[in-house]
Structures are given as structure tokens and as C-alpha cells.
Motif scaffolding. Structure first.
Motif, PDB file in Angstrom:
ATOM      1  N   GLU A  14       0.777  -1.182  -0.145  1.00  0.00           N
ATOM      2  CA  GLU A  14       0.141  -0.023   0.082  1.00  0.00           C
ATOM      3  C   GLU A  14       1.108   1.302   0.164  1.00  0.00           C
ATOM      4  OE1 GLU A  14      -4.001   1.796   2.301  1.00  0.00           O
ATOM      5  OE2 GLU A  14      -2.660   0.430   3.349  1.00  0.00           O
ATOM      6  N   LEU A  15       0.324   2.239  -0.957  1.00  0.00           N
ATOM      7  CA  LEU A  15       1.020   3.577  -0.990  1.00  0.00           C
ATOM      8  C   LEU A  15       0.022   4.547  -0.555  1.00  0.00           C
ATOM      9  CD1 LEU A  15       3.374   5.811  -1.700  1.00  0.00           C
ATOM     10  CD2 LEU A  15       2.550   5.325  -4.105  1.00  0.00           C
ATOM     11  N   ILE A  16       0.243   5.489   0.411  1.00  0.00           N
ATOM     12  CA  ILE A  16      -0.988   6.399   0.741  1.00  0.00           C
ATOM     13  C   ILE A  16      -0.214   7.608   0.620  1.00  0.00           C
ATOM     14  CG2 ILE A  16      -2.439   7.198   2.578  1.00  0.00           C
ATOM     15  CD1 ILE A  16      -1.529   4.315   3.714  1.00  0.00           C
ATOM     16  N   TYR A  17      -0.904   8.903  -0.249  1.00  0.00           N
ATOM     17  CA  TYR A  17      -0.445   9.993  -0.349  1.00  0.00           C
ATOM     18  C   TYR A  17      -1.249  10.893   0.643  1.00  0.00           C
ATOM     19  CZ  TYR A  17       1.518   8.665  -4.805  1.00  0.00           C
ATOM     20  OH  TYR A  17       2.271   8.229  -5.645  1.00  0.00           O
ATOM     21  N   TYR A  93       5.214  14.996  -5.153  1.00  0.00           N
ATOM     22  CA  TYR A  93       4.327  14.746  -3.888  1.00  0.00           C
ATOM     23  C   TYR A  93       4.416  15.577  -2.730  1.00  0.00           C
ATOM     24  CZ  TYR A  93       8.011  12.052  -1.732  1.00  0.00           C
ATOM     25  OH  TYR A  93       9.406  11.725  -1.191  1.00  0.00           O
ATOM     26  N   GLU A  94       3.588  15.558  -1.739  1.00  0.00           N
ATOM     27  CA  GLU A  94       3.950  16.313  -0.497  1.00  0.00           C
ATOM     28  C   GLU A  94       4.141  15.418   0.552  1.00  0.00           C
ATOM     29  OE1 GLU A  94       0.275  18.457   0.162  1.00  0.00           O
ATOM     30  OE2 GLU A  94       0.267  19.487  -1.778  1.00  0.00           O
ATOM     31  N   VAL A  95       3.327  14.354   0.989  1.00  0.00           N
ATOM     32  CA  VAL A  95       3.914  13.640   2.008  1.00  0.00           C
ATOM     33  C   VAL A  95       3.296  12.167   1.582  1.00  0.00           C
ATOM     34  CG1 VAL A  95       3.617  12.709   4.490  1.00  0.00           C
ATOM     35  CG2 VAL A  95       3.798  15.074   3.999  1.00  0.00           C
ATOM     36  N   ALA A  96       4.344  11.290   1.821  1.00  0.00           N
ATOM     37  CA  ALA A  96       3.867   9.773   1.197  1.00  0.00           C
ATOM     38  C   ALA A  96       4.325   8.769   2.183  1.00  0.00           C
ATOM     39  CB  ALA A  96       4.792   9.379  -0.230  1.00  0.00           C
ATOM     40  N   VAL A  97       3.273   7.787   2.119  1.00  0.00           N
ATOM     41  CA  VAL A  97       3.547   6.851   3.408  1.00  0.00           C
ATOM     42  C   VAL A  97       3.569   5.341   2.615  1.00  0.00           C
ATOM     43  CG1 VAL A  97       2.837   5.483   5.360  1.00  0.00           C
ATOM     44  CG2 VAL A  97       2.775   8.313   5.206  1.00  0.00           C
ATOM     45  N   GLU A 129       5.900   0.795   7.986  1.00  0.00           N
ATOM     46  CA  GLU A 129       6.079   1.736   6.888  1.00  0.00           C
ATOM     47  C   GLU A 129       6.935   2.669   7.024  1.00  0.00           C
ATOM     48  OE1 GLU A 129       0.745   1.654   7.002  1.00  0.00           O
ATOM     49  OE2 GLU A 129       1.845   3.375   7.912  1.00  0.00           O
ATOM     50  N   VAL A 130       7.156   3.429   5.826  1.00  0.00           N
ATOM     51  CA  VAL A 130       7.893   4.668   5.665  1.00  0.00           C
ATOM     52  C   VAL A 130       7.242   5.665   5.207  1.00  0.00           C
ATOM     53  CG1 VAL A 130      10.033   5.601   4.201  1.00  0.00           C
ATOM     54  CG2 VAL A 130       9.752   3.009   4.777  1.00  0.00           C
TER      55      VAL A 130
END
Length: 372
Positions: A14-17, A93-97, A129-130
Motif C-alpha cells: 500500500e502507498l498513501i499520499y 508529492y507532498e507526503v507519502a507513506v 511503513e516509511v
């Protein structure tokens, strides 16, 4: 209000912006997807039970192959480009997890054995998570704009709530390692989040102390709250005081440089913070980090660790959220290493005086102000 949108990388992670506006978030979903064609994710590593301490030890040999200090044009946290497809497919991007490609825990979820003995092994359930703080390649949390730092705070809070709801998770830990002296393997500004299938040893000790104090105190006071009140009353070790958060060097600091950042209101974790508290946290934390870097002419290595309440019902009301920022730097050109007493016995011997460190931080000219 921060908006978060979820997608998947080519191996299913999973990638979350996290974006500051709905319009930006919509553009994220319409943007490019991960074209790397990564192989399927391997199964989780393992944890082994140590009967001498009652602790679980993770065995994660696959982490030996993780990326180590890559060149800027090969950074896995920078936005993707035609010549380099990174962990983040977006061109900005702004912040990505995203789920760590080399996790200590996960991707499987589940419950550890209830009555382990010598020889007990289980899957390393959980999730790692990163958190990429910004698309710029160099920096740290302290170099972020207030707006971007506030988005990171929202990301921490959202992920804390989401991870806490997953099967088998007992503790969620947000942290940032800063500097090669700490062992950082990526220079890009980032942090991590671990969702543990057990309560880690230090958290367990702190939770038991907090619960005992809470249950014995008149009016069900929290231990962290009582310490904050004592530090504010004394004033000797205070560094900063905001409307909703205050920072101080603890009376019994273990490390040459150690600061605790504590909310004035009882909250168990980051997810419980109100908007105005997150605003104040952002400002106070950025000023604290500027003062930490203002102590010396070069950036200070540190570990910024968010202590959140374990998810066990007994510990939640007794445990108050707080940040513990520690650095092994004991002088401009000296680091403290954990030797016999600390590493073998867990008995810390501090090389500095907490009151003097607090005075130095109060007097420090923030690095940003020096540059101006």
C-alpha cells in the motif's frame, strides 16, 4: 484539512499520499502507477521468544539487502522520473507513506502465541511503513515548512489510527532517525512507523509504571502528566512552552542530549490530538529541532521517538503521548557509545548535566536564524 488517498505498488504494497487539498489528491490518483513489475512480496520474517527476559526478538535477515546510502539519482524516496522509477510513482508529492519493502514486521497479521516457552518461534506479524516527509532529497523534519510539517503530523495521526485497528497490533511507534551517526541508510527526509504484535520492552516498563501510578493516585492522574507539572513548576529544565505542548530536559535524562515534548492534555496517541493541538505541536516541535541544531555548527544526529499508549485496555487511560528526542552527541566532536554498563546491564551513565543542557537549548540560536 489533510486528504489521504491510497493506491498500490506493483508488488501489492500500500502507498498513501497525504495532500493539503482535495484537488491535489485527485491529481495524485490520476497520476502514473508503479511500472516496475516488482516480484511478489516474500512471507514475513520470524520472531523468537527469549525466556530469560520474556521478550520477543525479530529475525529479519532479508533486511541485509536493503538500500544503503544510494546516490541522489537512485534514491527510492524521490519522485519517479523517466530515468529512475522509485518507490513513489508520482512525479511530485507532498507526503507519502508506504509499506516498507524490507520490513522487520509483516506483511502478515496475526496473534503471537499466548504462552511461549524456550524455542517458541512465530511469524513476525505486524506492519512497517516509511513516511517520506517531502519530495526534496535532502533534509529532515526540522527543515520542513510549517505547512508540510503539519501534513506529516496528520499522516502520523491517521496511520496511528489505521494501524491500531489491524489484527494483532499491540503498539504503534512513529519515529525519525536523523544522521549517519544514528545509522541512517537513506538521506531523503523520512521517518518510519512500526506496528508491533507485542508491547516492546521499554514501552512495557513505562506502561506498567504509568498504570500503577494511575491506579494509586487520587483523581486518576497520569504519571507523564504529573512529571510535566513538576517540570513546569520547577522551570530548571524547561526548554519551550506552547499553548498545548511543552518541551523539557528530563530530570533523569539518560542521554547527553535528551528532550521530552509533552501535550498539556491527556491523550493516548497522536490520533487523539485536536486540530489546534496539532497546530501547536508543529510549531513547538520545529522550534525545538532548530534549537537542537543551533547547539553546534553541524547538524545533530538524533532519534525522535513518539511514545504512544499500548493498545491494551489497562494501559490506555494511564499512558500519555509524548516525544522522546535523544542524541548521543556529548560535545561538538564527541559521541556517546553504549558500553558495558548501558549495553549489558541497561544502567545508563550520563555524561552531561540535564539542567545545563536545558540552559544551552534555551540560549541556542536556531541554525535557521544563524543562516539568515
Amino acid at each position: 484539512m489533510t486528504v489521504h488517498t491510497s493506491t498500490r505498488l506493483s508488488d501489492g504494497r500500500e502507498l498513501i499520499y497525504f495532500d493539503a487539498s482535495e484537488a491535489t489528491a485527485r491529481r495524485r490518483l490520476a497520476g502514473p502507477s508503479d511500472r516496475r513489475g516488482l516480484p511478489d512480496r516474500p512471507a514475513s520474517g520470524t520472531v523468537r521468544y527469549d525466556p530469560l527476559t520474556g521478550e520477543w526478538i525479530a529475525v529479519a535477515a532479508h533486511r541485509q539487502t536493503r538500500t544503503h546510502l544510494p546516490a541522489a539519482d537512485q534514491c527510492p524516496l524521490c519522485p519517479s522520473s523517466p530515468s529512475h522509477l522509485s518507490e513513489i510513482p508520482a512525479t511530485d508529492y507532498e507526503v507519502a507513506v508506504f509499506e516498507n519493502r524490507f520490513p522487520s514486521f509483516g506483511p502478515e497479521l496475526g496473534l503471537l502465541p499466548a504462552d511461549p516457552v524456550w524455542g517458541t518461534t512465530a511469524p513476525a506479524y505486524g506492519r512497517c511503513e516509511v513516511v517520506a516527509f517531502d519530495s526534496a532529497h535532502e533534509g529532515s523534519f526540522g527543515s520542513l515548512s510549517p505547512e508540510r510539517a503539519r501534513t506529516v503530523v496528520d499522516a502520523w495521526a491517521q496511520r496511528t489510527g489505521a494501524l491500531s485497528a489491524m489484527e494483532g497490533i499491540r503498539q504503534v511507534f512513529c519515529f525519525e532517525n536523523r544522521g549517519a551517526d544514528i545509522g541512517v541508510t537513506l538521506l531523503h527526509p523520512h521517518g518510519q512507523i512500526y506496528a508491533y504484535p507485542f508491547i516492546p520492552p521499554r514501552s512495557a516498563v513505562m506502561a506498567e509504571q504509568a498504570a500503577a501510578y494511575f491506579e494509586a493516585s487520587e483523581g486518576r492522574r497520569t504519571l507523564v502528566g504529573a512529571v510535566l507539572d513538576a517540570e513546569r513548576s520547577s522551570g530548571e529544565r524547561m526548554v519551550l512552552e506552547g499553548r498545548h505542548f511543552s518541551a523539557y530536559v528530563p530530570f533523569a535524562a539518560r542521554w547527553p542530549l535528551e528532550v521530552h515534548l509533552v501535550p498539556h492534555r491527556q491523550v493516548a496517541d497522536l490520533a487523539e490530538l485536536r486540530d489546534e493541538e496539532r497546530d501547536d505541536l508543529t510549531g513547538v516541535y520545529l522550534e525545538l529541532l532548530a534549537r537542537v541544531d543551533g547547539l553546534y555548527s553541524t547538524p545533530t544526529p538524533y532519534i525522535a521517538a513518539w511514545h504512544q499508549a499500548p493498545l491494551d485496555a489497562r494501559f490506555r487511560p494511564a499512558s500519555r503521548l509524548h516525544l522522546q528526542l535523544t542524541s548521543p552527541r556529548r560535545a561538538a566532536d564527541k559521541l556517546k557509545f553504549l558500553a558495558g554498563s548501558e549495553a549489558a546491564m541497561g544502567a545508563f551513565i550520563n555524561d552531561t548535566v540535564p539542567e545545563q543542557v536545558a540552559a544551552q537549548l534555551r540560549a541556542a540560536v536556531p541554525a535557521t536564524a544563524r543562516k539568515g
